[in-house]
Scaffold this motif. Structure first.
Motif, PDB file in Angstrom:
ATOM      1  N   ALA A 160       0.804  -1.171  -0.019  1.00 37.44           N
ATOM      2  CA  ALA A 160      -0.061   0.153  -0.010  1.00 37.44           C
ATOM      3  C   ALA A 160       0.861   1.361   0.092  1.00 37.44           C
ATOM      4  CB  ALA A 160      -0.916  -0.084   1.021  1.00 37.44           C
ATOM      5  N   THR A 181      -6.946   8.676   7.041  1.00 39.71           N
ATOM      6  CA  THR A 181      -6.255   7.828   6.218  1.00 39.71           C
ATOM      7  C   THR A 181      -4.811   8.256   6.279  1.00 39.71           C
ATOM      8  OG1 THR A 181      -8.397   7.666   5.223  1.00 39.71           O
ATOM      9  CG2 THR A 181      -6.352   6.901   4.027  1.00 39.71           C
ATOM     10  N   PRO A 216       1.126   2.537   9.635  1.00 39.21           N
ATOM     11  CA  PRO A 216       0.504   2.026   8.690  1.00 39.21           C
ATOM     12  C   PRO A 216       0.632   0.514   8.469  1.00 39.21           C
ATOM     13  CG  PRO A 216       2.103   3.336   7.442  1.00 39.21           C
ATOM     14  CD  PRO A 216       2.302   3.551   8.983  1.00 39.21           C
ATOM     15  N   LEU A 233       0.067  -3.221   7.311  1.00 40.76           N
ATOM     16  CA  LEU A 233      -0.644  -3.709   6.150  1.00 40.76           C
ATOM     17  C   LEU A 233      -0.844  -5.091   6.585  1.00 40.76           C
ATOM     18  CD1 LEU A 233       1.630  -2.439   3.449  1.00 40.76           C
ATOM     19  CD2 LEU A 233      -0.422  -1.442   4.433  1.00 40.76           C
ATOM     20  N   LYS A 236      -4.217  -1.819   3.018  1.00 35.34           N
ATOM     21  CA  LYS A 236      -4.081  -0.709   4.269  1.00 35.34           C
ATOM     22  C   LYS A 236      -5.314  -1.053   5.096  1.00 35.34           C
ATOM     23  CE  LYS A 236      -2.756   3.150   1.768  1.00 35.34           C
ATOM     24  NZ  LYS A 236      -3.070   4.495   1.018  1.00 35.34           N
TER      25      LYS A 236
END
Length: 671
Positions: free
Chosen positions: A288, A543, A566, A568, A573
């Motif tokens: 992502a 986000t 972030p 994964l 995501k």
């Protein structure tokens, strides 16, 4: 990342080998002529990256590099003092007389400062120490300047690598494969820069002289006057003969390769093994954070962005009354567009599958229009702007343009929008056109052009068009380049009886390793899960984007202002990230990942989310950046969250006792 990790661990356990390599590279880079062939910049910046990632110590690498470059220059100086003018007749200096002459002029112009300045001037830096030795510079003065400039040169090569290594370390914290993508691109760009340096330095001049002499003689023997005139131009003594030879060879080689590529595609009728292997490799690398970066890069190659730059270039040339260059640019763009779409229609090749937006593309896959237009636009920019530049300025411009082309081409492979042969075909098609037009422009000097102003204006227009395009269309591009994951549909009864246990028990990172556990499965809307999280004290976070990473570079920032990592799951995501502060240095982080499962309920189909809960702690690194450290959440906290989600749900499809190896419950949300 798992393929690189063993080497990093070896260098960490045996730093003496890394130190030895660094010393030898710095030493060889400073030797007479030989230093031109040594890829010192790439290796030393790479060593700095290992320092930045924590695999090597800074001071051992620094002193090994400094001692190496100082010793290499000292050896070259002693050779000049020992042999004097006779050194010019020894190999390899006798093959590079013009470079020696430039070095002598440089030393006479700058005197004692030439030792320090020369370290940073490509080409002459490989002969300056020997020349000052020939001219009789005193040993104490040379040592003083050599040591001082060597320390500065070492810092200039290592510190950028250390900073880049810190960036790779952050990328590794975010995504192991993102770090691999960055390292791969760095190695490719470093190799390209090294090859450009060899060419620009004239290191192939002994070979080109022989080729030019033979070619000139053959052309002069022909009875046709244009060929005889070309033969006179191709003499080694002519200032543009080497450039014309290079352009001709490049065009011929690329034409042969392109013809062979087209024949193979038409004859085979299916992607080659190399195409399939490259697609599989890029599929494994996709993640992502890197997706966002590569989508932005590929948007740089979108047709209207590059067309705007080409129009700006043509407008500038027309204003400057450089008619041949303006006409050549317009013809090149028109011809490249016609050939690209003509070949797409002729070959009729299908694009690689599994991209959501491919249904919007009615054109064939071969050749890549993005790669072709990027090669043409940046190639023509380098050819026109560099027409009247010096050798090294022109080489630098060509190298930077090639890097931009490589980035766009790589983005097409990474995103799975083209096969490898599509990208190579697009690049080679435009290289042929650019080389042919550059060959013709050599006969028409562009005296009216102001290259720096032309270059600045063109790039500013490009950056403005690219910025506006990304701001306006990034969301649509993200949808088009998203991978297709076909949904699997089950009833709640079938899923609740046994199949629910087939869902991943832990989050799978990009190296394929199981990480934090999933505490619950949520069958329902994301909005309902967000509301349930709010009711338990969690605050949804924005986000994660690349702008979010800026906060990581402030090691003294308040922890609640630092965004969660972030993380994964299988390259995707989290659809929801929410935090709950425990104290100024700790917080809980809830994440929800959308699966490919759809459950049929009485109220209609609903998606299934996997919910994780971890605890993050503030952890500054080297006082340079901060990256939250993840630890498992306490069992009582996990149980409390699951109970709260059950209260927000309508029913339990299935549930297990909260155990360390499988603390997961399947919750059906209220309609």
């Amino acid at each position: 990342m798992e393929h690189i990790q063993p080497y990093l661990e070896y260098f960490s356990a045996n730093p003496q080998w890394a130190i030895a390599v660094v010393f030898l590279i710095a030493f060889g880079e400073a030797l007479l002529i030989i230093g031109l062939f040594v890829p010192s910049t790439a290796v030393l910046v790479g060593a700095g990256m290992l320092v930045g990632t924590g695999h090597l110590g800074f001071w051992p690498v620094f002193w090994a590099t400094a001692f190496g470059c100082i010793a290499g220059d000292q050896v070259s100086y002693w050779a000049g003092r020992l042999y004097g003018e006779r050194l010019k007749g020894f190999w390899p200096l006798n093959h590079y007389a013009s470079l020696v002459v430039k070095g002598e002029e440089f030393v006479r112009s700058h005197g004692g400062k030439s030792i320090a300045i020369g370290r940073f001037v490509p080409g002459v830096k490989a002969v300056v120490p020997g020349i000052v030795g020939m001219l009789g510079m005193s040993q104490p003065f040379f040592i003083a300047v050599n040591v001082a400039s060597g320390l500065v040169w070492t810092a200039a090569h290592l510190l950028p690598g250390v900073l880049l290594g810190q960036g790779v370390a952050i990328a590794g914290d975010l995504s192991g494969r993102l770090a691999v993508v960055i390292l791969f691109m760095f190695v490719a760009l470093a190799a390209l820069g090294w090859l450009t340096r060899l060419t620009a330095a004239g290191l192939l001049s002994p070979v080109t002289r022989v080729l030019l002499t033979s070619l000139s003689r053959r052309l002069k023997r022909l009875g046709y006057r244009p060929f005889q005139r070309l033969g006179r131009t191709m003499r080694p003594e002519h200032p543009r003969s080497s450039r014309l030879l290079s352009l001709g060879l490049v065009a011929c080689v690329c034409a042969g390769l392109l013809a062979n590529l087209i024949y193979g595609i038409l004859h085979r009728g299916a992607p080659s093994n190399l195409d399939l292997s490259m697609r599989s490799l890029m599929g494994e690398w996709r993640n992502a954070p890197a997706d966002d970066l590569m989508i932005a890069v590929t948007m740089l190659g979108d047709w209207w962005v590059l067309l705007v730059m080409c129009l700006a270039m043509a407008l500038w040339l027309l204003i400057q009354r450089s008619w041949p260059a303006a006409a050549a640019l317009v013809v090149a763009v028109a011809l490249q567009s016609a050939l690209t779409f003509g070949m797409k229609a002729l070959v009729g090749r299908q694009r690689p599958p599994d991209l959501a937006g491919q249904v919007l593309d009615h054109w064939g896959s071969f050749p890549s229009a993005h790669a072709a237009l990027a090669t043409l636009a940046f190639g023509m920019l380098a050819v026109i702007a560099g027409h009247n530049m010096g050798r090294w300025a022109r080489a630098s411009l060509i190298s930077l343009s090639a890097m931009a082309i490589m980035l766009v081409a790589f983005s097409r492979l990474y995103l799975g929008s083209h096969w490898l042969s599509d990208v190579l075909g697009g690049v080679m098609l435009s290289v042929i056109l650019v080389a042919a037009i550059a060959f013709v422009l050599e006969a028409y000097p562009l005296r009216r052009l102001r290259p720096l102003a032309f270059l600045t204006f063109s790039l500013l227009v490009l950056m403005a068009a690219w910025f506006l395009h990304v701001q306006a269309d990034f969301g649509r591009a993200e949808q088009n380049y998203a991978r297709v994951n076909p949904a699997r549909v089950f009833t709640t009864e079938i899923w609740g009886n046994a199949l629910w246990q087939s869902a991943p028990r832990r989050r799978i990172d990009l190296a394929g390793q199981p990480e934090d556990v999933f505490v619950a499965q949520w069958a329902g809307s994301l909005e309902g899960l967000t509301a349930a999280a709010r009711n338990t004290g969690f605050m949804p976070q924005a986000t994660w984007t690349w702008k979010s990473a800026i906060a990581y570079f402030d090691p003294k920032a308040a922890f609640d202002t630092v965004p969660p990592r972030p993380l994964l799951h299988e390259g995707l995501k989290a659809r929801l990230t929410a935090t709950k502060n425990l104290n100024p240095k700790e917080r809980l982080v809830l994440r929800a990942y959308k699966t490919d499962i759809i459950l049929q309920t009485a109220g209609g189909p609903v998606p299934l989310f996997l919910v994780s809960l971890i605890q993050e702690q503030d952890q500054p690194h080297f006082e340079l950046y901060t990256m939250p450290r993840s630890v498992p959440s306490p069992a009582a906290t996990t149980a409390s969250l699951v109970a709260a989600l059950r209260g927000a749900g309508n029913d339990l499809v299935a549930a297990t006792e909260l155990k360390p190896d499988f603390p997961q419950a399947v919750i059906l949300a209220k309609p």
